[in-house]
Design a protein around this motif. Structure first.
Motif, PDB file in Angstrom:
ATOM      1  N   VAL A  81       0.475  -1.205  -0.770  1.00  0.00           N
ATOM      2  CA  VAL A  81      -0.055  -0.326  -0.581  1.00  0.00           C
ATOM      3  C   VAL A  81       0.965   1.536   0.213  1.00  0.00           C
ATOM      4  N   LEU A  82       0.563   2.379  -0.707  1.00  0.00           N
ATOM      5  CA  LEU A  82       0.727   3.623  -0.962  1.00  0.00           C
ATOM      6  C   LEU A  82       0.214   5.003  -0.596  1.00  0.00           C
ATOM      7  N   LEU A  83       0.106   5.477   0.648  1.00  0.00           N
ATOM      8  CA  LEU A  83      -0.680   6.234   1.037  1.00  0.00           C
ATOM      9  C   LEU A  83      -0.244   7.700   0.900  1.00  0.00           C
ATOM     10  N   LYS A  84      -0.998   8.916   0.300  1.00  0.00           N
ATOM     11  CA  LYS A  84      -0.260   9.830   0.031  1.00  0.00           C
ATOM     12  C   LYS A  84      -0.907  10.391   1.469  1.00  0.00           C
ATOM     13  N   VAL A  85      -0.530  11.072   2.128  1.00  0.00           N
ATOM     14  CA  VAL A  85      -0.912  11.672   3.501  1.00  0.00           C
ATOM     15  C   VAL A  85       0.134  13.633   3.869  1.00  0.00           C
ATOM     16  N   THR A  86      -1.325  14.096   4.274  1.00  0.00           N
ATOM     17  CA  THR A  86      -0.482  15.414   5.340  1.00  0.00           C
ATOM     18  C   THR A  86      -0.422  15.033   6.563  1.00  0.00           C
ATOM     19  N   GLN A  87       0.855  15.248   7.004  1.00  0.00           N
ATOM     20  CA  GLN A  87       1.723  14.616   8.174  1.00  0.00           C
ATOM     21  C   GLN A  87       0.925  16.155   8.673  1.00  0.00           C
ATOM     22  N   LEU A  88       0.136  16.007   9.766  1.00  0.00           N
ATOM     23  CA  LEU A  88       0.073  16.796  11.212  1.00  0.00           C
ATOM     24  C   LEU A  88       0.963  16.798  11.546  1.00  0.00           C
ATOM     25  N   GLY A  89       1.533  18.356  12.217  1.00  0.00           N
ATOM     26  CA  GLY A  89       3.031  18.160  13.708  1.00  0.00           C
ATOM     27  C   GLY A  89       3.474  18.094  12.457  1.00  0.00           C
ATOM     28  N   GLY A  90       4.066  18.276  11.633  1.00  0.00           N
ATOM     29  CA  GLY A  90       5.394  17.954  10.626  1.00  0.00           C
ATOM     30  C   GLY A  90       5.825  16.680  10.482  1.00  0.00           C
ATOM     31  N   ALA A  91       6.069  15.979  11.455  1.00  0.00           N
ATOM     32  CA  ALA A  91       7.215  15.007  12.067  1.00  0.00           C
ATOM     33  C   ALA A  91       5.965  13.412  11.863  1.00  0.00           C
ATOM     34  N   ALA A  92       6.817  12.390  10.831  1.00  0.00           N
ATOM     35  CA  ALA A  92       6.239  11.268  11.231  1.00  0.00           C
ATOM     36  C   ALA A  92       6.932  10.293  11.948  1.00  0.00           C
ATOM     37  N   CYS A  93       7.945  10.252  12.350  1.00  0.00           N
ATOM     38  CA  CYS A  93       9.184   9.547  13.071  1.00  0.00           C
ATOM     39  C   CYS A  93       9.212  10.009  14.207  1.00  0.00           C
ATOM     40  N   HIS A  94       9.010   9.037  14.927  1.00  0.00           N
ATOM     41  CA  HIS A  94       8.945   8.932  16.206  1.00  0.00           C
ATOM     42  C   HIS A  94      10.289   9.420  17.280  1.00  0.00           C
ATOM     43  N   GLU A  95      11.279   9.609  15.785  1.00  0.00           N
ATOM     44  CA  GLU A  95      12.905  10.098  16.926  1.00  0.00           C
ATOM     45  C   GLU A  95      12.274  11.590  16.864  1.00  0.00           C
ATOM     46  N   GLY A  96      11.761  12.028  15.784  1.00  0.00           N
ATOM     47  CA  GLY A  96      11.418  13.487  16.551  1.00  0.00           C
ATOM     48  C   GLY A  96      11.582  14.075  14.590  1.00  0.00           C
ATOM     49  N   TYR A  97      12.335  13.528  13.759  1.00  0.00           N
ATOM     50  CA  TYR A  97      12.169  14.131  12.407  1.00  0.00           C
ATOM     51  C   TYR A  97      10.391  14.154  11.347  1.00  0.00           C
ATOM     52  N   LYS A  98      11.241  14.365  10.262  1.00  0.00           N
ATOM     53  CA  LYS A  98       9.751  14.269   9.144  1.00  0.00           C
ATOM     54  C   LYS A  98       9.774  13.621   8.802  1.00  0.00           C
ATOM     55  N   SER A  99      10.714  12.407   8.326  1.00  0.00           N
ATOM     56  CA  SER A  99      11.127  11.828   7.757  1.00  0.00           C
ATOM     57  C   SER A  99      11.664  10.102   8.271  1.00  0.00           C
ATOM     58  N   CYS A 100      11.076   9.406   8.685  1.00  0.00           N
ATOM     59  CA  CYS A 100      11.676   7.871   9.493  1.00  0.00           C
ATOM     60  C   CYS A 100      13.468   7.823   8.626  1.00  0.00           C
ATOM     61  N   PHE A 101      13.719   7.626   7.122  1.00  0.00           N
ATOM     62  CA  PHE A 101      14.277   8.290   6.469  1.00  0.00           C
ATOM     63  C   PHE A 101      15.426   9.449   6.243  1.00  0.00           C
ATOM     64  N   PHE A 102      15.728   9.805   8.031  1.00  0.00           N
ATOM     65  CA  PHE A 102      16.413  10.752   8.101  1.00  0.00           C
ATOM     66  C   PHE A 102      17.811  10.640   8.295  1.00  0.00           C
TER      67      PHE A 102
END
Length: 126
Positions: A81-102
């Motif tokens: 599955v590919l979800l195209k999303v709006t990320q509220l709060g600016g961060a998707a990563c539980h380590e505090g980064y916008k992307s988990c691929f930081f």
């Protein structure tokens, strides 16, 4: 709900990629079972299956950083599955980064190439 996803190929779970709907940046990869997929479709908010907790994980339930789903795409094999999303709060990563691929591989070393948006210790108090 009758879906075209093949949850049986990988033991009931399919990979789900979350991508920023505006920029195309890949934010994270997680897993979905049928229940998570159906709730995502029904609510318009990203829901995943946490393998470590063995339960549904409603993205943002602790941090408030929810993902509003703008589009749902299924690959040609009907097992991703590919979800195209709006990320509220600016961060998707539980380590505090916008992307988990930081982190990026530079030669033989992984280097942080992004700025942290929030302090995980302040957000996750458990």
């Amino acid at each position: 709900m009758n879906t075209t996803l093949d949850f049986d190929k990988a033991g009931g779970l399919v990979p789900a990629v979350a991508q920023d709907a505006d920029t195309g940046e890949v934010l994270m990869l997680a897993w979905m079972n049928r229940e998570a997929f159906e709730e995502t479709v029904r609510t318009g908010r990203a829901v995943y299956f946490s393998r470590s907790r063995n339960k549904l994980w409603r993205k943002g339930e602790e941090s408030g950083h929810v993902q509003e789903v703008k589009g749902i795409f299924v690959d040609c094999d009907a097992d991703t599955v590919l979800l195209k999303v709006t990320q509220l709060g600016g961060a998707a990563c539980h380590e505090g980064y916008k992307s988990c691929f930081f982190r990026q591989l530079d030669g033989t070393e992984l280097k942080v190439v992004a700025e942290r948006i929030f302090d995980p210790k302040a957000v996750y108090k458990k």
